[in-house]
Design a protein around this motif. Structure first.
Motif, PDB file in Angstrom:
ATOM      1  N   MET A   1       0.846  -1.200   0.000  1.00 56.99           N
ATOM      2  CA  MET A   1       0.000   0.000   0.000  1.00 56.99           C
ATOM      3  C   MET A   1       0.881   1.250   0.000  1.00 56.99           C
ATOM      4  N   ALA A   2       0.685   2.132  -0.969  1.00 52.02           N
ATOM      5  CA  ALA A   2       1.424   3.400  -0.944  1.00 52.02           C
ATOM      6  C   ALA A   2       0.928   4.227   0.245  1.00 52.02           C
ATOM      7  N   THR A   3       1.727   5.256   0.637  1.00 55.03           N
ATOM      8  CA  THR A   3       1.362   6.035   1.828  1.00 55.03           C
ATOM      9  C   THR A   3      -0.045   6.614   1.699  1.00 55.03           C
ATOM     10  N   SER A   4      -0.368   7.153   0.492  1.00 52.73           N
ATOM     11  CA  SER A   4      -1.693   7.760   0.325  1.00 52.73           C
ATOM     12  C   SER A   4      -2.786   6.692   0.430  1.00 52.73           C
ATOM     13  N   GLU A   5      -2.487   5.488  -0.105  1.00 58.58           N
ATOM     14  CA  GLU A   5      -3.485   4.414  -0.029  1.00 58.58           C
ATOM     15  C   GLU A   5      -3.685   3.978   1.419  1.00 58.58           C
ATOM     16  N   LYS A   6      -2.570   3.967   2.180  1.00 58.70           N
ATOM     17  CA  LYS A   6      -2.679   3.586   3.598  1.00 58.70           C
ATOM     18  C   LYS A   6      -3.554   4.606   4.332  1.00 58.70           C
ATOM     19  N   ALA A   7      -3.313   5.881   4.039  1.00 57.37           N
ATOM     20  CA  ALA A   7      -4.104   6.934   4.693  1.00 57.37           C
ATOM     21  C   ALA A   7      -5.578   6.769   4.331  1.00 57.37           C
ATOM     22  N   ALA A   8      -5.834   6.450   3.054  1.00 55.25           N
ATOM     23  CA  ALA A   8      -7.234   6.275   2.620  1.00 55.25           C
ATOM     24  C   ALA A   8      -7.859   5.083   3.338  1.00 55.25           C
ATOM     25  N   TYR A   9      -7.085   3.996   3.470  1.00 54.64           N
ATOM     26  CA  TYR A   9      -7.603   2.798   4.175  1.00 54.64           C
ATOM     27  C   TYR A   9      -7.890   3.143   5.636  1.00 54.64           C
ATOM     28  N   ASP A  10      -6.888   3.829   6.294  1.00 52.60           N
ATOM     29  CA  ASP A  10      -7.060   4.166   7.713  1.00 52.60           C
ATOM     30  C   ASP A  10      -8.294   5.044   7.928  1.00 52.60           C
ATOM     31  N   ALA A  11      -8.569   5.889   6.926  1.00 55.50           N
ATOM     32  CA  ALA A  11      -9.668   6.851   7.104  1.00 55.50           C
ATOM     33  C   ALA A  11     -11.047   6.272   6.767  1.00 55.50           C
ATOM     34  N   LEU A  12     -11.095   5.021   6.317  1.00 54.98           N
ATOM     35  CA  LEU A  12     -12.403   4.450   5.929  1.00 54.98           C
ATOM     36  C   LEU A  12     -13.374   4.524   7.107  1.00 54.98           C
ATOM     37  N   PRO A  13     -14.573   5.058   6.886  1.00 56.23           N
ATOM     38  CA  PRO A  13     -15.500   5.282   8.021  1.00 56.23           C
ATOM     39  C   PRO A  13     -16.366   4.061   8.330  1.00 56.23           C
ATOM     40  N   TYR A  14     -15.820   2.882   8.129  1.00 58.63           N
ATOM     41  CA  TYR A  14     -16.631   1.663   8.264  1.00 58.63           C
ATOM     42  C   TYR A  14     -16.254   0.870   9.518  1.00 58.63           C
ATOM     43  N   PRO A  15     -17.138  -0.069   9.939  1.00 58.91           N
ATOM     44  CA  PRO A  15     -16.773  -0.956  11.058  1.00 58.91           C
ATOM     45  C   PRO A  15     -15.552  -1.799  10.705  1.00 58.91           C
ATOM     46  N   ARG A  16     -14.665  -2.017  11.705  1.00 61.12           N
ATOM     47  CA  ARG A  16     -13.438  -2.797  11.461  1.00 61.12           C
ATOM     48  C   ARG A  16     -13.718  -4.283  11.639  1.00 61.12           C
ATOM     49  N   VAL A  17     -13.474  -5.039  10.564  1.00 60.15           N
ATOM     50  CA  VAL A  17     -13.637  -6.498  10.640  1.00 60.15           C
ATOM     51  C   VAL A  17     -12.246  -7.117  10.624  1.00 60.15           C
ATOM     52  N   VAL A  18     -11.872  -7.817  11.687  1.00 64.78           N
ATOM     53  CA  VAL A  18     -10.591  -8.525  11.687  1.00 64.78           C
ATOM     54  C   VAL A  18     -10.877 -10.004  11.415  1.00 64.78           C
ATOM     55  N   VAL A  19     -10.249 -10.533  10.356  1.00 67.47           N
ATOM     56  CA  VAL A  19     -10.428 -11.938  10.000  1.00 67.47           C
ATOM     57  C   VAL A  19      -9.132 -12.656  10.350  1.00 67.47           C
ATOM     58  N   VAL A  20      -9.205 -13.633  11.249  1.00 67.17           N
ATOM     59  CA  VAL A  20      -7.987 -14.373  11.620  1.00 67.17           C
ATOM     60  C   VAL A  20      -7.994 -15.713  10.887  1.00 67.17           C
ATOM     61  N   GLY A  21      -7.057 -15.885   9.962  1.00 64.79           N
ATOM     62  CA  GLY A  21      -6.951 -17.122   9.199  1.00 64.79           C
ATOM     63  C   GLY A  21      -7.435 -16.940   7.771  1.00 64.79           C
ATOM     64  N   GLY A  22      -6.540 -17.181   6.833  1.00 66.09           N
ATOM     65  CA  GLY A  22      -6.883 -17.023   5.412  1.00 66.09           C
ATOM     66  C   GLY A  22      -6.974 -18.361   4.702  1.00 66.09           C
ATOM     67  N   GLY A  23      -7.597 -19.353   5.384  1.00 68.52           N
ATOM     68  CA  GLY A  23      -7.865 -20.634   4.705  1.00 68.52           C
ATOM     69  C   GLY A  23      -9.111 -20.480   3.842  1.00 68.52           C
ATOM     70  N   PHE A  24      -9.791 -21.588   3.595  1.00 70.61           N
ATOM     71  CA  PHE A  24     -10.980 -21.531   2.734  1.00 70.61           C
ATOM     72  C   PHE A  24     -12.031 -20.589   3.310  1.00 70.61           C
ATOM     73  N   ALA A  25     -12.256 -20.680   4.627  1.00 69.78           N
ATOM     74  CA  ALA A  25     -13.330 -19.901   5.243  1.00 69.78           C
ATOM     75  C   ALA A  25     -12.968 -18.414   5.293  1.00 69.78           C
ATOM     76  N   GLY A  26     -11.781 -18.104   5.834  1.00 74.82           N
ATOM     77  CA  GLY A  26     -11.373 -16.705   5.992  1.00 74.82           C
ATOM     78  C   GLY A  26     -11.261 -15.996   4.650  1.00 74.82           C
ATOM     79  N   LEU A  27     -10.717 -16.700   3.665  1.00 73.35           N
ATOM     80  CA  LEU A  27     -10.535 -16.071   2.352  1.00 73.35           C
ATOM     81  C   LEU A  27     -11.890 -15.799   1.686  1.00 73.35           C
ATOM     82  N   ALA A  28     -12.863 -16.681   1.933  1.00 70.79           N
ATOM     83  CA  ALA A  28     -14.206 -16.444   1.371  1.00 70.79           C
ATOM     84  C   ALA A  28     -14.770 -15.145   1.949  1.00 70.79           C
ATOM     85  N   VAL A  29     -14.514 -14.900   3.226  1.00 69.84           N
ATOM     86  CA  VAL A  29     -15.017 -13.665   3.853  1.00 69.84           C
ATOM     87  C   VAL A  29     -14.315 -12.449   3.253  1.00 69.84           C
TER      88      VAL A  29
END
Ligand SMILES: Cc1cc2nc3c(=O)[nH]c(=O)nc-3n(C[C@H](O)[C@H](O)[C@H](O)COP(=O)(O)OP(=O)(O)OC[C@H]3O[C@@H](n4cnc5c(N)ncnc54)[C@H](O)[C@@H]3O)c2cc1C
Length: 435
Positions: A1-29
């Motif tokens: 992520m470029a610095t500006s993209e990181k800032a845009a991501y950080d500023a997203l006004p949405y609920p934070r979803v943390v997904v732990v595990g990128g197997g079949f289930a996590g990646l589908a989410v």
């Protein structure tokens, strides 16, 4: 992520979803929430998704590791509302809505646990210390190096009894993983060892498949179990049913009937338990290590925490204490959770999950498989074609599919699988207790 993209991501006004595990289930989410009004963070201790159903092919040198793995950063790169951290989760703090990892602490509004399973040794510490496992690419590469190293050592020996110790491969657990691994090793004995290790008799190599049940593939239809057993025996696999491992000391595997097998290589495929994380004990079923969830996959007694895939135990009439720990359940629960999170964002009620069982299959050696579709089952060459098609279609991206098809085509037409390279030698773990 470029610095500006990181800032845009950080500023997203949405609920934070943390997904732990990128197997079949996590990646589908993650895939499903791309572009949706959520700010998603995927955390995994690996930097890649692994297509576990084909791990045994990496272990037996039919496929290269990169054919069945895909880097997470390649997946999330184009998703402006998704970020990735390679980190191992050490603890979840549901009271403060935080995930604590070896690389920092992350706040969440919604937590999705999709950590899958770890190998279950059922308390057999001596096996846990030395037996090999097949859950990750690293472990598959260990098995590959190990059997190639055993061949190279055995071929230099004159004593046939000594040779047999190096050439005895014991697989514990006759579920799909054990059966597929045994079949692939048996093919290696008949082709590679016979033609390329001509200084020794390939019949000295033995593949033993052990299970405490009275049949192989116990969760399959009777006809498929019987068929799989016949295929294995025709390939020369020594299948020992109604047999339990009671100990492993140095190079001796002890069995409950009083017999033992001298072997350097024991591969443990006898069971799994949930890859639980500290902090969530209140919702964990101690027997399976899975988290108890309601029909919407919400973890019992933990607001805004969901568990999906192998780690989730959703009790219902049809599936008892939880769904089978297979890829289809993980994918469907991941997709269903996305639907419910989108409904949540729209102020609608969550819907209950219903599993659509699409059948079971296992491949045994070259050109043969067994397939269950409901009460119907079939085997042989057609089943093998179905197995190939289904697995190729499910791979994560076009490059993986192309590489798998190319490798299989080359191998099955020429019988030359050239991935038999010892690049990272396997150093055997010893069975000496560390004090
Ligand atoms: C050898 C083998 C063969 C199989 N064959 C088949 C088959 O033929 N058909 C079938 O349907 N199923 C098969 N399965 C089962 C299938 O792979 C699983 O059911 C499926 O992978 C479950 O998906 P999941 O997303 O729940 O977990 P996983 O795919 O296991 O993913 C879990 C992820 O969580 C990460 N993780 C775990 N703990 C942590 C932590 N503390 N911190 C950060 N990250 C963490 C892991 O690195 C991993 O990426 C097989 C499994 C194995 C091991």
């Amino acid at each position: 992520m470029a610095t500006s993209e990181k800032a845009a991501y950080d500023a997203l006004p949405y609920p934070r979803v943390v997904v732990v595990g990128g197997g079949f289930a996590g990646l589908a989410v993650v895939n499903g929430l791309a572009g949706k009004p959520y700010k998603v963070l995927l955390i995994d201790k690996q930097n890649h998704h692994c297509f576990q159903p084909l791990l045994y092919q990496v272990a037996t040198a039919s496929l290269g590791a990169d054919s069945i793995a895909h880097p997470f950063r390649r997946t999330v790169g184009p998703m402006s509302n998704v970020a990735f951290r390679m980190a191992a989760v050490k603890k979840v703090d549901p009271a403060n809505k935080q995930v604590i990892t070896d690389r920092g602490t992350y706040d969440y509004d919604i937590l999705v646990l999709a950590t899958g399973t770890v190998t279950n040794f059922f308390g057999m510490e001596d096996c846990e210390r030395t037996a090999m496992q097949l859950k990750t690419i690293g472990q598959a590469l260990d098995i590959r190096s190990d059997f190639l190293q055993e061949f190279e050592t055995a071929v230099a020996l004159d004593d046939v009894e000594e040779q047999r110790r190096y050439l005895s491969f014991v697989i514990v657990g006759a579920g799909p993983t054990g059966v597929e691994l045994a079949g692939a090793l048996a093919e290696i004995k008949r082709s590679v060892v016979k033609h390329e290790y001509r200084e020794m008799d390939n019949e000295t190599m033995q593949i033993v498949l052990i299970d405490s049940n009275d049949k192989v593939l116990k969760n399959f239809n009777e006809a498929s179990s019987d068929r799989a057993l016949t295929y294995l025996q025709e390939l020369g696999v020594n299948v020992r049913l109604n047999t339990r491992v009671v100990g492993l000391e140095d190079d001796e595997l002890m069995l409950n009937d009083g017999s033992s097998i001298r072997t350097n290589t024991v591969i443990w495929a006898a069971g799994v338990r949930g890859a639980s994380v500290p902090g969530m004990e209140a919702a964990m079923d101690p027997r399976s290590g899975r988290y108890r969830v309601d029909p919407q996959n919400a973890v019992e007694g933990m607001p805004d925490v969901y568990a999906i895939g192998d780690i989730a135990a959703m009790r219902n009439e049809e599936w008892g204490d939880g769904h089978p720990q297979v890829a289809q359940v993980a994918l469907q629960q991941g997709d269903h959770l996305v639907k419910n999170l989108v409904r949540k964002a729209e102020g609608k009620e969550a819907l209950p999950f219903t599993y659509k069982h699409q059948g079971s299959m296992a491949v045994i050696g070259r050109y043969r498989a067994v397939v269950d579709l409901g009460q119907r089952s079939f085997g042989g060459f057609f089943a093998w074609l179905v197995w190939m098609f289904v697995h190729v279609v499910q791979l994560v991206d076009f490059r993986n599919r192309f590489m798998v098809l190319f490798n299989w085509g080359w191998k099955y037409l020429s019988w030359r699988n050239t991935i038999r390279l010892i690049i990272r030698p396997y150093v055997r773990r010893t069975n000496i207790r560390l004090r």
